[in-house]
Scaffold this motif. Structure first.
Motif, PDB file in Angstrom:
ATOM      1  N   TRP A 711       2.391  38.008  16.352  1.00 44.86           N
ATOM      2  CA  TRP A 711       1.275  38.400  15.510  1.00 44.86           C
ATOM      3  C   TRP A 711       0.037  38.622  16.369  1.00 44.86           C
ATOM      4  N   ASN A 712      -0.930  39.310  15.793  1.00 49.93           N
ATOM      5  CA  ASN A 712      -2.186  39.573  16.491  1.00 49.93           C
ATOM      6  C   ASN A 712      -3.084  38.354  16.359  1.00 49.93           C
ATOM      7  N   LEU A 713      -3.191  37.610  17.445  1.00 50.17           N
ATOM      8  CA  LEU A 713      -3.909  36.341  17.438  1.00 50.17           C
ATOM      9  C   LEU A 713      -5.416  36.548  17.355  1.00 50.17           C
ATOM     10  N   ARG A 714      -6.060  35.807  16.461  1.00 52.76           N
ATOM     11  CA  ARG A 714      -7.521  35.689  16.461  1.00 52.76           C
ATOM     12  C   ARG A 714      -7.830  34.346  17.113  1.00 52.76           C
ATOM     13  N   GLN A 715      -8.187  34.387  18.389  1.00 51.63           N
ATOM     14  CA  GLN A 715      -8.359  33.149  19.145  1.00 51.63           C
ATOM     15  C   GLN A 715      -9.702  32.510  18.807  1.00 51.63           C
ATOM     16  N   SER A 716      -9.654  31.269  18.391  1.00 54.17           N
ATOM     17  CA  SER A 716     -10.866  30.549  18.014  1.00 54.17           C
ATOM     18  C   SER A 716     -11.109  29.320  18.869  1.00 54.17           C
ATOM     19  N   GLU A 717     -10.129  28.913  19.661  1.00 46.21           N
ATOM     20  CA  GLU A 717     -10.275  27.795  20.591  1.00 46.21           C
ATOM     21  C   GLU A 717      -9.733  28.242  21.945  1.00 46.21           C
TER      22      GLU A 717
END
Length: 937
Positions: A711-717
């Motif tokens: 999946w297209n990761l939305r990196q938040s950390e």
């Protein structure tokens, strides 16, 4: 002679007995007409079939110890008593033949079973034979998937499944793997489950972004292709994601620990609620059906330690099924039934659809944008190390039990056994044990159980060595050499559990200044200041005697140690040089842990969650006090970065790797901030955001920074979201160089910067992360009341990528199955010949009186090594030096089914593959010719 297909694991039962053909213990009775898939209730075509699965999730230790959970003790901590759950469930199953129940944790069931009368045991056997009580998973526990080594997982699964097999025969064999609570899922676990004969695998936790995408795409059920080396479908496993974790739908929990109202079905009463219950249930069922692919959906009706009063659950479930199905006469197309995971799986198989493929794993796991469960990869590092060396000692114990024969269990040193350590190790694989996510008193109990197992095995080992050596002199076991504490005797021996010779450095605590060693050259060096400080009165040797030992395969070597010069008391360690800026590419740093006081999220770091409060780690010191040693055995640089962090860089003569010994603690918390301590290795390698980690110590997976394959990761950390479990090794590489780090325990790590690897060493935290454990990860002990001190090792190798596996594979095995230092005489090898480098002897264990369980594995992935990823032949007739082999019987990986009787459901996958081809094979020569190898790991 036909060449078998590649199989990294070969699982066999070898039969040993002079002049007699033995038969392994493995019940294969005639199948009951009603157990297994034949016991499933009929479904209705054209309707939405809702499979209700009554179950309990019984942690083998977490907030309470294993014993406390079983007996229902300390209910002030958590109300839970497993013995009452099983009592109550059996009673309720007998009241209605339609009812079903699944049970998972054999460690608890085994205890309960041993307390039952013959009549009750016969009653339970009948319930099992009729499929009304079904075992799923069936291991001793539900193991963690991030911090466990594959060898220990196989052992604990074998223990649980063997009990079920011996007790219930065919009807006790689970068809489904069930890991509803672990915090992320490893590809190697899926591969093992496939090779153990499971038809499917269900779990409850996956990353929230992954779940959201899969719900929209209706891809919550898939075919997991769990090996890049095995020809499909050897390691293919149908995998399903449960809709509510493992809890019931909201509003439909009817346990004594629940608050939902019961079904009130007297129409003459004012609080009659059947219509409301049915309407809400139909709404939930239709909503769930929208995110799954077939007209079958599953609902888990139960949760943690539920069904202690099973009447509450079943009385309401009976009504729910009756009233929802009555709506079919009014046009409803929903059919509800009691079911099990295997019955649900069977219906999915009958639909005959094509399923999406999964080729990577399910790490890391996050349940929200700032809540990554990557801290437990390192939590409780001392317990993680103790579990790892206990696994090594258990393999030594099991091997010597075989090599020593009956006298090993009852000899001059008394009655010894391997079972106590087997059970302790099996419990330690639980997903709240070696994971480090339990309360402190529970962690102490796990360690106590392991220590008790060691004591039983030491008696067994002493008996075996007495028999093999002809000497009944007392034995000395060196359990604290990591802090240079061990009583020195005139002979020193090392037992090697590997099937190839090893060269291993030994450091013995001494007070003399010169020694002679038979067959080796030794040097005396002063004990480091860090070692002297960490002992806390547990040893007073001022020097260490260093020498390299050579140990034969599956055997031991003897080294006589003689004092040549006592002389005056050794001077203290040389004073360190003046503080110097060390141009060191190995840094020890720390992240300050989040305390929840953050505008983005209130999430704190804790036993589960890793959440640093900045993306930049703090350097403990840019300078280090240093001390150097150099002799014919070792070159050593000792570095002190601060009073609580030191490091030793060692290079032994002829070593294949550089050793980094780190000592961390007590971690200071005077600033009211928890700390996550890391070791970072910087290099000039152009890694381009890519690095590699092992899966449970076996195959290696590629990782990419800020990326997920599915999946297209939305990196938040940016830090915690790029941490992965490292069970035995990790590396970065480019076209010219590969930097590999071999760890001595499970740890978390990542590659945050190109050319860099960082590995978390120690964690000390001041807040609970609100995931249930209810206390901060702030470890202390009687010896270290101001905070735990932890010591460990990393082995570093730098080589061309094409040659790297030939170094780090054997290095990792040596660290996992490290030689044991003990005192005895003579030299001995249990093998006639060394096994080829590609072949690892995974298991040698007594099965029954005349039968031995043997596992061999081809330990290289396909195309991993030009030399060793090739076919290999092993002659079993010429394998052991003290045992006569008369026959071979091949079984599946978990030893609960004959290999030629193992059949699994076939599944159709979507086009595309993650399979890279097969190049290596393992052929076994035996009295029966070249035994065909199994479709194993």
């Amino acid at each position: 002679m036909a060449t078998p297909e590649y199989t990294p694991f070969v699982f066999l039962l070898l039969l040993f007995q002079s002049g007699v053909w033995g038969v392994p213990v493995c019940q294969t009775p005639q199948e009951s007409p009603t157990c297994g898939y034949k016991s499933c209730h009929a479904t209705k075509p054209g309707m939405l079939n809702v499979h209700l699965v009554p179950h309990t999730h019984d942690d083998v230790g977490w907030l309470k110890t294993v014993d406390q959970y079983f007996y229902g003790d300390r209910n002030d901590i958590q109300h839970a008593g497993v013995q009452y759950i099983l009592d109550s469930v059996v009673d309720q199953l007998l009241k209605n033949p339609d009812r079903r129940f699944i049970y998972v944790e054999t460690a608890f069931f085994y205890r309960w079973w041993k307390q039952q009368t013959d009549d009750m045991q016969n009653t339970v056997k009948q319930l099992v034979n009729e499929g009304r009580l079904e075992f799923v998973n069936g291991g001793w526990c539900m193991s963690d998937e991030a911090t466990t080594h594959y060898s220990a997982v196989i052992d604990q699964m074998t223990m649980g499944l063997r009990f079920l097999n011996d007790t219930f025969g065919h009807c006790g064999r689970p068809r489904v793997a069930w890991h509803i609570d672990p915090f992320g899922h490893a590809r190697e676990h899926a591969s093992m489950f496939a090779q153990m004969g499971y038809d499917g695998f269900f779990f409850g936790r996956l990353d929230y972004q992954d779940r959201n995408r899969r719900m929209v795409a209706r891809e919550q059920e898939m075919l997991w292709r769990a090996s890049e080396s095995l020809t499909p479908p050897m390691a293919d496993l149908f995998t399903g994601i449960l809709p509510n974790g493992y809890n019931p739908p909201e509003g439909f929990c009817w346990d004594q620990s629940c608050d939902d109202p019961p079904i009130r079905d007297d129409p003459d009463l004012e609080d009659y609620n059947v219509d409301d219950v049915v309407t809400r249930f139909l709404h939930i069922a239709h909503g769930q059906a929208l995110v799954y692919k077939t007209n079958h959906i599953i609902m888990t009706m139960g949760s943690d330690f539920q069904y202690e009063n099973a009447n509450l659950w079943y009385k309401n479930l009976d009504k729910l099924i009756r009233y929802v199905n009555q709506m079919q006469s009014n046009g409803s197309e929903v059919n509800v039934l009691y079911s099990t995971p295997s019955c649900y799986l069977q219906e999915l198989h009958r639909v005959n659809l094509t399923w999406p493929l999964k080729g990577d794993d399910f790490f890391p796991y996050a349940d929200s944008a700032h809540d990554f469960w990557t801290g437990y990869f390192t939590s409780r590092p001392a317990l993680k190390r103790y579990e790892r060396i206990s696994n090594s000692y258990l393999q030594t114990c099991k091997q010597l039990e075989v090599l020593g024969g009956p006298i090993s269990r009852k000899g001059p040193f008394g009655a010894g056994d391997s079972e106590t350590l087997k059970k302790a190790m099996a419990v330690a694989q639980h997903h709240d044990a070696v994971s480090g996510t339990e309360k402190q008193h529970v962690a102490n109990d796990y360690a106590r159980k392991l220590a008790n197992g060691w004591a039983h095995c030491q008696v067994l080992v002493s008996n075996t060595l007495s028999s093999l050596s002809g000497s009944s002199a007392p034995r000395v076991y060196c359990e604290h050499l990591n802090i240079s504490v061990c009583p020195l005797t005139e002979t020193m021996n090392v037992y090697n559990p590997l099937a190839r010779p090893v060269s291993w450095p030994v450091r013995l605590p001494v007070n003399g200044t010169a020694y002679s060693i038979s067959d080796a050259k030794g040097k005396v060096v002063p004990v480091s200041q860090a070692t002297a400080a960490v002992r806390r009165g547990r040893g007073y040797a001022v020097n260490e005697l260093l020498f390299q030992v050579q140990a034969p395969p599956l055997g031991y070597s003897t080294y006589s140690v003689s004092l040549l010069q006592n002389g005056p008391p050794s001077p203290p360690s040389p004073l360190p040089r003046a503080p110097t800026a060390v141009q060191n590419k190995v840094w020890v740093l720390w992240y300050n842990a989040s305390d929840g006081n953050n505008s983005e999220s209130i999430q704190m770091s804790g036993a589960y969650i890793f959440r640093p409060n900045t993306s930049t780690p703090f350097i403990i010191s840019k300078t280090a006090k240093i001390e150097t040693l150099q002799n014919s055995v070792v070159q050593e640089v000792r570095q002190w970065f601060s009073p609580w962090v030191s490091q030793v860089v060692r290079l032994y003569t002829d070593s294949r790797a550089l050793e980094l010994e780190w000592t961390v603690g007590p971690v200071p918390i005077g600033d009211d901030l928890g700390k996550e301590v890391i070791s970072r290795l910087d290099s000039s390698i152009n890694s381009s955001g890519v690095f590699y980690t092992d899966s449970n110590g076996r195959e290696v997976l590629q990782r990419r920074k800020d990326y997920r394959p599915t999946w297209n990761l939305r990196q938040s950390e940016p830090i915690a979201g790029n941490y992965y479990p490292i069970n035995s090794r990790a590396y970065i590489k480019d076209d010219k160089d590969q930097l590999t780090v071999v760890t001595d325990r499970s740890q978390g790590g990542g590659s945050i910067q190109d050319g860099s690897l960082e590995i978390m060493l120690h964690r000390r935290l001041l807040y609970d992360d609100v995931r249930g454990v209810g206390e901060p990860l702030n470890e202390t002990s009687d010896i270290y009341p101001e905070g735990l001190v932890v010591r460990g090792r990393h082995l570093l190798s730098l080589s061309p990528p094409a040659m790297a596996a030939d170094t780090h594979r054997p290095l990792a095995q040596e660290v996992v199955l490290q030689p044991s230092s003990m005192d005895f005489e003579k030299e001995f090898s249990g093998l006639q010949a060394v096994l080829p480098p590609a072949v690892h002897l995974l298991t040698v264990s007594q099965w029954d009186q005349d039968t031995v369980l043997l596992r061999l594995e081809h330990q290289y992935q396909a195309s991993e090594s030009k030399e060793h990823s090739q076919p290999v032949t092993v002659n079993l007739q010429k394998l052991f030096s003290t045992l006569d082999m008369l026959g071979v019987s091949e079984m599946n990986l978990s030893a609960n089914q004959w290999k030629d009787e193992m059949t699994r459901l076939d599944w159709k996958a979507e086009s595309g593959t993650h399979h890279t081809g097969v190049t290596n094979q393992l052929c076994l020569l035996s009295p029966l010719g070249c035994v065909k190898t199994a479709d194993l790991l």
